[in-house]
Design a protein around this motif. Structure first.
Motif, PDB file in Angstrom:
ATOM      1  N   THR A 130       0.816  -1.209   0.000  1.00 20.88           N
ATOM      2  CA  THR A 130       0.000   0.000   0.000  1.00 20.88           C
ATOM      3  C   THR A 130       0.849   1.258   0.000  1.00 20.88           C
ATOM      4  O   THR A 130       0.335   2.358   0.011  1.00 20.88           O
TER       5      THR A 130
ATOM      6  N   LYS B 244      -4.954  -3.220  -2.327  1.00 18.72           N
ATOM      7  CA  LYS B 244      -5.590  -3.741  -1.107  1.00 18.72           C
ATOM      8  C   LYS B 244      -7.078  -3.383  -1.100  1.00 18.72           C
ATOM      9  O   LYS B 244      -7.947  -4.225  -0.891  1.00 18.72           O
ATOM     10  N   ARG B 245      -7.357  -2.121  -1.347  1.00 16.29           N
ATOM     11  CA  ARG B 245      -8.748  -1.664  -1.303  1.00 16.29           C
ATOM     12  C   ARG B 245      -9.582  -2.359  -2.366  1.00 16.29           C
ATOM     13  O   ARG B 245     -10.708  -2.812  -2.113  1.00 16.29           O
TER      14      ARG B 245
ATOM     15  N   ASP C  58     -10.161  -5.970  -1.270  1.00 18.39           N
ATOM     16  CA  ASP C  58     -11.098  -6.049  -0.148  1.00 18.39           C
ATOM     17  C   ASP C  58     -12.521  -5.808  -0.619  1.00 18.39           C
ATOM     18  O   ASP C  58     -13.446  -6.561  -0.299  1.00 18.39           O
TER      19      ASP C  58
END
Lengths: 345, 352
Positions: A144, A153-154, A157
């Motif tokens: 990140t 990552k976002r 997720d």
């Protein structure tokens, strides 16, 4: 023997032209529908292009967009021809264009069928692209702070929460990569040092998954860490526990999502093809019925309409003969040129 | 003194009727759209009804739906009247029908304004209802084995994920309730026993939150437990940590969502109201202009149209007198029913 000959009087011709004009309006809307579906598909692919390694092929949505636009254009012209066919003075200007226009429509219908087949077949390359993209995505989950990958990552997720999936094939994929960044690991602690020295690459591997793998339907608060360790949690057996985290793999989930979309689009394109074939046949009837008037001066005379002037076999042999003649014609020309050259020299 | 008098030559009357007919079609669609928006708002409120304690706010979508449907009917009538007004033989049959129709329509149309005002006025009520509903939801989060409450956990988790919020006011609401069911607590362990003994009610309280509070935009893996303990996590300071969990409370998130919806619907409702009032005023002018034509030989004469025959004050007084007469007749009717042989005329001076 003409194929499917039908007798036409003035009333029948007018009704045919009117019905065909209405059907052309529907076909224009169908063309707009195909265009918008291509656009929608393209946007959906773009939305998740990070998960496909920016490697996905936009061939099918581009073809859909092109075919949609072409359909609108062809159908608008066809509609205009129908509208003019009721007035014999206006129809004269279309007479020469009509035969090549119908041949264009025939090729366009073949293109539509090919597009539909490609929609169904695109599932396979998409599956490979997704497998590769998800594997890399998971590898870059922890980065990140690396520019260009900081949103991985976002993205992952949000995707796991939206599609209710975990990992590439299943949740165990997270056990094989380091998904916790080194910035948040205390390298002076014994636990971290043990884990790093336990594998060749010096990665911090653990039997835990990110929070986005958690299933809200589970009756107990989510167990994300030490998933395979039964003694770490009270009243927990990871072999029988199936509501805790999502069981499905994200590759499966995404492939079935896109596959469903492509199947729907493929079926719709097939239905549009049928509509296009119907209007093409209708236009051929209009064309032939207006060119075989018993009394060319009297617009109210009877006429005949057909799909093909001769039977399918004869038409086919005719076309072959024409092509051979064209081929021979060019050969004879070359032969004559050579002779002329020979005699000159 | 007539209110807002306008002269109407024949051509103007015809054009008024035609324009009004067209406008009534537009207003019909507008009414249908108002109905659809009412249905949408009601569906959205119903979806989250589990975290709402009272249903007071439902009056707004109910009003919108009722008025939307009614206005479709009103506009169909208005269109019919317009069509008939161009034919002087057919117009008289509407004579008795139109005055009560106007009162009824004006009342219904003003309900639209009432709905708009209510949507702002009921905001505190909505907030209170959500406060209680969310408090209960968080309290019953752990009761996944109690019938009737077993879906609270899933509801609250999905709500927090979808609206990107945590807790009622903020994440600390989770520290005050036991959100882990006793079924999953090992009561022989020292840690559990300590926590349970540390408070009066014997609840297992901890400074942790459920996973649904986690913010995916955080650069580090989610920290859910020991939130107030800086030493429990490497390189962590809870006072300056902003991205780990959602900062917003769910009550505020839901209130701003619903207020946003109603603010979007507001202008459309206002437009529908203005359109409807325009139609009613124009219809009144058409009616009064046509009344001058009825019974005349030449239909193409010029007539006058007005909103009220006398001034506002005089009309109100007249209406009051009419109401009084109706009530008196009703009372006298009752009296004559009780004593059938007594003359009603003889009774009147006695009661007056």
């Amino acid at each position: 023997m003409a194929l499917m000959k039908v007798k036409f009087d003035l009333k029948k011709r007018v009704k045919l032209a009117q019905m065909l004009w209405l059907m052309y309006w529907f076909s224009i809307m169908a063309g707009v529908l195909v265009f918008s579906m291509g656009l929608f598909f393209k946007i959906e692919l773009r939305k998740r292009s990070e998960l496909m390694d920016n490697n996905e092929s936009h061939f099918v949505p581009n073809i859909l967009i092109g075919v949609g636009l072409l359909a609108c254009f062809l159908n608008a012209s066809g509609g205009k021809i129908c509208y003019d066919s009721l007035d014999s003075t206006k129809f004269v200007k279309w007479k020469t264009v009509l035969k090549p226009f119908l041949i264009c429509c025939l090729f366009f219908n073949f293109l539509l069928i090919v597009t539909a087949v490609m929609c169904f077949a695109m599932r396979i390359p998409l599956e490979f692209t997704l497998a590769e993209g998800l594997k890399n995505g998971m590898k870059y989950y922890k980065d990140t702070d690396t520019p260009g990958r900081c949103y991985m990552k976002r993205t992952l997720d949000l995707m796991q929460m939206e599609f209710r999936c975990c990992g590439n094939n299943n949740y165990k994929d997270w056990f094989e990569i380091q998904w916790v960044s080194n910035r948040y690991l205390d390298f002076s602690s014994k636990e971290v040092k043990d884990r790093i020295s336990s594998n060749v690459d010096g990665k911090y591997l653990m039997d835990g998954v990110p929070f986005s793998c958690c299933n809200p339907s589970s009756p107990r608060p989510c167990i994300q860490q030490q998933i395979t360790n039964n003694s770490a949690h009270y009243s927990y057996d990871h072999y029988t526990e199936d509501l805790n985290i999502w069981k499905r793999g994200c590759r499966d989930a995404l492939v079935s999502y896109y596959g469903g979309m492509m199947n729907t689009i493929g079926i719709l394109v097939l239905m549009v093809t049928l509509l296009q074939i119907a209007v093409m046949i209708g236009l051929q009837y209009v064309n032939t019925s207006l060119s075989t008037l018993v009394n060319p001066e009297d617009p109210e005379s009877e006429s005949e309409g057909w799909i093909l002037e001769k039977t399918v076999k004869e038409t086919f042999t005719d076309i072959m003969a024409k092509m051979k003649a064209m081929g021979k014609g060019s050969q004879v020309d070359e032969g004559a040129n050579e002779e002329a050259v020979a005699t000159v020299s | 003194m007539v209110l807002l008098k306008i002269k109407f030559p024949f051509q103007k009357r015809v054009r008024l009727a035609q324009g009004l007919w067209l406008l009534s079609w537009v207003a019909m669609f507008s009414g249908a759209i108002t109905f659809a928006m009412g249905v949408f708002l009601k569906t959205e409120l119903h979806r989250r009804s589990e975290v709402m304690h009272s249903m007071d706010i439902h009056i707004v979508p109910n009003l919108l739906m009722a008025v939307g449907l009614a206005s479709v009917g009103i506009n169909i009538c208005a269109g019919k009247v317009c069509q008939d007004s161009l034919d002087p033989t057919r117009f008289p049959r509407w004579k008795m029908f139109l005055p009560p129709f106007f009162c009824f329509s004006v009342f219904l149309t003003s309900l639209l304004l009432v709905a708009m005002i209510l949507s702002f006025a009921l905001q505190p009520s909505l907030e209170e209802s959500l406060k209680i509903g969310l408090k209960n939801g968080i309290r019953f989060y752990k009761d996944t084995d109690t019938p009737g409450r077993c879906f609270q956990k899933e509801t609250i988790d999905r709500l927090q994920i979808e609206f990107q919020c945590c807790g009622n006011t903020n994440y600390r609401d989770w520290f005050e309730v036991q959100w882990i069911s006793s079924r999953y607590l090992d009561f022989t362990s020292k840690e559990v026993k300590d926590r349970v003994r540390s408070n009066v009610d014997g609840r297992y309280l901890l400074d942790g939150v459920p996973f649904s509070c986690c913010n995916p935009a955080s650069p580090r893996p989610c920290i859910q437990y020991s939130l107030l303990d800086n030493s429990a996590h490497y390189n962590y300071e809870y006072q300056s940590e902003e991205l780990n969990l959602y900062n917003r409370g769910c009550r505020q998130a839901l209130v701003s969502y619903y207020m946003g919806l109603m603010n979007t619907i507001g202008p459309c409702v206002l437009f529908d109201f203005l359109l409807q009032m325009t139609i009613l005023v124009s219809l009144r002018y058409l009616q009064t202009a046509m009344e001058g034509v009825i019974g005349q030989e030449n239909v193409e004469i010029e007539t006058e149209g007005y909103i009220l025959e006398k001034g506002v004050k005089e009309t109100l007084l007249e209406t009051k007198e009419k109401m009084k007469k109706l009530l008196q007749f009703a009372r006298v009717g009752d009296a004559s029913a009780v004593t059938p042989d007594t003359e009603p005329e003889a009774d009147k001076p006695a009661t007056a």
